[in-house]
Design a protein around this motif. Structure first.
Motif, PDB file in Angstrom:
ATOM      1  N   ALA A   4     -18.576 -34.354  21.414  1.00 18.25           N
ATOM      2  CA  ALA A   4     -19.587 -33.372  21.025  1.00 18.25           C
ATOM      3  C   ALA A   4     -19.270 -32.047  21.707  1.00 18.25           C
ATOM      4  O   ALA A   4     -18.904 -32.018  22.875  1.00 18.25           O
ATOM      5  CB  ALA A   4     -20.971 -33.852  21.439  1.00 18.25           C
ATOM      6  N   THR A   5     -19.420 -30.993  20.974  1.00 15.19           N
ATOM      7  CA  THR A   5     -19.243 -29.660  21.554  1.00 15.19           C
ATOM      8  C   THR A   5     -20.579 -28.938  21.524  1.00 15.19           C
ATOM      9  O   THR A   5     -21.473 -29.287  20.738  1.00 15.19           O
ATOM     10  CB  THR A   5     -18.207 -28.833  20.767  1.00 15.19           C
ATOM     11  N   ALA A   6     -20.698 -27.931  22.354  1.00 19.37           N
ATOM     12  CA  ALA A   6     -21.915 -27.123  22.358  1.00 19.37           C
ATOM     13  C   ALA A   6     -22.122 -26.494  20.988  1.00 19.37           C
ATOM     14  O   ALA A   6     -23.255 -26.392  20.509  1.00 19.37           O
ATOM     15  CB  ALA A   6     -21.838 -26.057  23.443  1.00 19.37           C
ATOM     16  N   GLU A   7     -21.041 -26.105  20.348  1.00 16.50           N
ATOM     17  CA  GLU A   7     -21.132 -25.492  19.022  1.00 16.50           C
ATOM     18  C   GLU A   7     -21.700 -26.474  18.000  1.00 16.50           C
ATOM     19  O   GLU A   7     -22.566 -26.116  17.197  1.00 16.50           O
ATOM     20  CB  GLU A   7     -19.750 -24.994  18.568  1.00 16.50           C
ATOM     21  N   GLN A   8     -21.226 -27.725  18.029  1.00 16.51           N
ATOM     22  CA  GLN A   8     -21.713 -28.737  17.090  1.00 16.51           C
ATOM     23  C   GLN A   8     -23.194 -29.040  17.314  1.00 16.51           C
ATOM     24  O   GLN A   8     -23.962 -29.158  16.360  1.00 16.51           O
ATOM     25  CB  GLN A   8     -20.907 -30.027  17.237  1.00 16.51           C
ATOM     26  N   ILE A   9     -23.580 -29.141  18.562  1.00 15.77           N
ATOM     27  CA  ILE A   9     -24.973 -29.457  18.879  1.00 15.77           C
ATOM     28  C   ILE A   9     -25.889 -28.294  18.503  1.00 15.77           C
ATOM     29  O   ILE A   9     -26.954 -28.496  17.920  1.00 15.77           O
ATOM     30  CB  ILE A   9     -25.133 -29.825  20.370  1.00 15.77           C
ATOM     31  N   ALA A  10     -25.460 -27.080  18.814  1.00 14.29           N
ATOM     32  CA  ALA A  10     -26.250 -25.898  18.447  1.00 14.29           C
ATOM     33  C   ALA A  10     -26.442 -25.837  16.932  1.00 14.29           C
ATOM     34  O   ALA A  10     -27.557 -25.604  16.455  1.00 14.29           O
ATOM     35  CB  ALA A  10     -25.585 -24.629  18.961  1.00 14.29           C
ATOM     36  N   LEU A  11     -25.374 -26.075  16.206  1.00 13.65           N
ATOM     37  CA  LEU A  11     -25.453 -26.057  14.743  1.00 13.65           C
ATOM     38  C   LEU A  11     -26.432 -27.115  14.242  1.00 13.65           C
ATOM     39  O   LEU A  11     -27.275 -26.838  13.386  1.00 13.65           O
ATOM     40  CB  LEU A  11     -24.063 -26.283  14.141  1.00 13.65           C
ATOM     41  N   ALA A  12     -26.358 -28.316  14.793  1.00  9.88           N
ATOM     42  CA  ALA A  12     -27.255 -29.392  14.383  1.00  9.88           C
ATOM     43  C   ALA A  12     -28.712 -29.070  14.688  1.00  9.88           C
ATOM     44  O   ALA A  12     -29.615 -29.501  13.975  1.00  9.88           O
ATOM     45  CB  ALA A  12     -26.858 -30.698  15.073  1.00  9.88           C
ATOM     46  N   LEU A  13     -28.943 -28.279  15.755  1.00 12.04           N
ATOM     47  CA  LEU A  13     -30.302 -27.895  16.130  1.00 12.04           C
ATOM     48  C   LEU A  13     -30.762 -26.604  15.464  1.00 12.04           C
ATOM     49  O   LEU A  13     -31.899 -26.169  15.668  1.00 12.04           O
ATOM     50  CB  LEU A  13     -30.398 -27.730  17.653  1.00 12.04           C
ATOM     51  N   GLY A  14     -29.884 -25.982  14.705  1.00 11.02           N
ATOM     52  CA  GLY A  14     -30.230 -24.730  14.043  1.00 11.02           C
ATOM     53  C   GLY A  14     -30.299 -23.554  14.999  1.00 11.02           C
ATOM     54  O   GLY A  14     -31.067 -22.614  14.783  1.00 11.02           O
ATOM     55  N   LEU A  15     -29.501 -23.600  16.055  1.00  9.73           N
ATOM     56  CA  LEU A  15     -29.465 -22.533  17.063  1.00  9.73           C
ATOM     57  C   LEU A  15     -28.076 -21.935  17.130  1.00  9.73           C
ATOM     58  O   LEU A  15     -27.105 -22.580  16.740  1.00  9.73           O
ATOM     59  CB  LEU A  15     -29.795 -23.097  18.457  1.00  9.73           C
ATOM     60  N   ASN A  16     -27.998 -20.729  17.682  1.00 11.42           N
ATOM     61  CA  ASN A  16     -26.653 -20.277  17.999  1.00 11.42           C
ATOM     62  C   ASN A  16     -26.314 -20.794  19.393  1.00 11.42           C
ATOM     63  O   ASN A  16     -27.192 -21.199  20.155  1.00 11.42           O
ATOM     64  CB  ASN A  16     -26.474 -18.759  17.814  1.00 11.42           C
ATOM     65  N   VAL A  17     -25.038 -20.824  19.701  1.00  8.89           N
ATOM     66  CA  VAL A  17     -24.569 -21.430  20.943  1.00  8.89           C
ATOM     67  C   VAL A  17     -25.192 -20.764  22.161  1.00  8.89           C
ATOM     68  O   VAL A  17     -25.622 -21.441  23.106  1.00  8.89           O
ATOM     69  CB  VAL A  17     -23.030 -21.376  21.035  1.00  8.89           C
ATOM     70  N   ARG A  18     -25.280 -19.471  22.150  1.00  6.51           N
ATOM     71  CA  ARG A  18     -25.822 -18.757  23.314  1.00  6.51           C
ATOM     72  C   ARG A  18     -27.293 -19.103  23.539  1.00  6.51           C
ATOM     73  O   ARG A  18     -27.736 -19.247  24.678  1.00  6.51           O
ATOM     74  CB  ARG A  18     -25.640 -17.240  23.147  1.00  6.51           C
ATOM     75  N   THR A  19     -28.055 -19.275  22.453  1.00  2.81           N
ATOM     76  CA  THR A  19     -29.459 -19.669  22.588  1.00  2.81           C
ATOM     77  C   THR A  19     -29.558 -21.053  23.217  1.00  2.81           C
ATOM     78  O   THR A  19     -30.374 -21.283  24.116  1.00  2.81           O
ATOM     79  CB  THR A  19     -30.166 -19.648  21.218  1.00  2.81           C
ATOM     80  N   LEU A  20     -28.715 -21.974  22.764  1.00  2.00           N
ATOM     81  CA  LEU A  20     -28.692 -23.310  23.357  1.00  2.00           C
ATOM     82  C   LEU A  20     -28.375 -23.218  24.847  1.00  2.00           C
ATOM     83  O   LEU A  20     -29.055 -23.833  25.677  1.00  2.00           O
ATOM     84  CB  LEU A  20     -27.665 -24.196  22.648  1.00  2.00           C
ATOM     85  N   GLN A  21     -27.371 -22.445  25.196  1.00  9.14           N
ATOM     86  CA  GLN A  21     -26.991 -22.287  26.602  1.00  9.14           C
ATOM     87  C   GLN A  21     -28.132 -21.708  27.433  1.00  9.14           C
ATOM     88  O   GLN A  21     -28.408 -22.175  28.537  1.00  9.14           O
ATOM     89  CB  GLN A  21     -25.745 -21.414  26.722  1.00  9.14           C
ATOM     90  N   ARG A  22     -28.794 -20.697  26.899  1.00  7.33           N
ATOM     91  CA  ARG A  22     -29.922 -20.089  27.623  1.00  7.33           C
ATOM     92  C   ARG A  22     -31.051 -21.084  27.834  1.00  7.33           C
ATOM     93  O   ARG A  22     -31.633 -21.156  28.917  1.00  7.33           O
ATOM     94  CB  ARG A  22     -30.444 -18.861  26.872  1.00  7.33           C
ATOM     95  N   ARG A  23     -31.357 -21.853  26.807  1.00  4.71           N
ATOM     96  CA  ARG A  23     -32.437 -22.843  26.933  1.00  4.71           C
ATOM     97  C   ARG A  23     -32.090 -23.916  27.961  1.00  4.71           C
ATOM     98  O   ARG A  23     -32.951 -24.354  28.720  1.00  4.71           O
ATOM     99  CB  ARG A  23     -32.760 -23.455  25.576  1.00  4.71           C
ATOM    100  N   LEU A  24     -30.844 -24.333  27.960  1.00  5.06           N
ATOM    101  CA  LEU A  24     -30.416 -25.303  28.968  1.00  5.06           C
ATOM    102  C   LEU A  24     -30.487 -24.701  30.366  1.00  5.06           C
ATOM    103  O   LEU A  24     -30.946 -25.352  31.307  1.00  5.06           O
ATOM    104  CB  LEU A  24     -28.998 -25.813  28.670  1.00  5.06           C
ATOM    105  N   GLU A  25     -30.053 -23.465  30.499  1.00  3.76           N
ATOM    106  CA  GLU A  25     -30.140 -22.777  31.794  1.00  3.76           C
ATOM    107  C   GLU A  25     -31.590 -22.668  32.263  1.00  3.76           C
ATOM    108  O   GLU A  25     -31.877 -22.837  33.449  1.00  3.76           O
ATOM    109  CB  GLU A  25     -29.510 -21.385  31.704  1.00  3.76           C
ATOM    110  N   ASP A  26     -32.504 -22.394  31.326  1.00  8.37           N
ATOM    111  CA  ASP A  26     -33.930 -22.324  31.660  1.00  8.37           C
ATOM    112  C   ASP A  26     -34.439 -23.654  32.225  1.00  8.37           C
ATOM    113  O   ASP A  26     -35.384 -23.675  33.013  1.00  8.37           O
ATOM    114  CB  ASP A  26     -34.769 -21.942  30.432  1.00  8.37           C
ATOM    115  N   GLU A  27     -33.820 -24.748  31.799  1.00  7.50           N
ATOM    116  CA  GLU A  27     -34.188 -26.086  32.275  1.00  7.50           C
ATOM    117  C   GLU A  27     -33.386 -26.496  33.517  1.00  7.50           C
ATOM    118  O   GLU A  27     -33.541 -27.605  34.013  1.00  7.50           O
ATOM    119  CB  GLU A  27     -34.000 -27.127  31.166  1.00  7.50           C
ATOM    120  N   GLY A  28     -32.515 -25.601  33.961  1.00 10.79           N
ATOM    121  CA  GLY A  28     -31.738 -25.881  35.167  1.00 10.79           C
ATOM    122  C   GLY A  28     -30.528 -26.766  34.965  1.00 10.79           C
ATOM    123  O   GLY A  28     -30.105 -27.449  35.892  1.00 10.79           O
TER     124      GLY A  28
END
Length: 94
Positions: A4-28
């Motif tokens: 699994a890549t961050a790109e694949q997961i972001a796409l599956a969640l309907g997010l761009n990669v940077r948004t996924l990264q930011r949300r994960l960072e917000d969760e520590g």
């Protein structure tokens, strides 16, 4: 099914990669933290099943070289896969 890549997961969640990264960072945490956590959980599950040889477990976890799996496993669990299995009483049965 591959890694699994961050790109694949972001796409599956309907997010761009940077948004996924930011949300994960917000969760520590980071994407690699999550991948490692899942890999640890799966490794323990597979190791407890005597039908899986170590080479198959390495492959299932995305390692093309068994020695890389052994290094990762030892760093995570403090013992080689063979030692861990011996200590936990779940030897491989062919």
């Amino acid at each position: 099914m591959g890694r699994a890549t961050a790109e694949q997961i972001a796409l599956a969640l309907g997010l761009n990669v940077r948004t996924l990264q930011r949300r994960l960072e917000d969760e520590g945490c980071s994407f690699s933290d999550l991948v490692n956590e899942v890999r640890r959980d799966l490794a323990q599950r597979y190791m407890q099943s005597p039908q899986y040889p170590l080479a198959r477990i390495a492959d299932l976890l995305g390692y093309s070289v068994a020695s890389s799996f052994t290094r990762w496993f030892t760093s995570q669990f403090g013992a080689s896969p063979a030692q861990w299995r011996a200590e936990h009483g779940k030897p491989y049965r062919s």
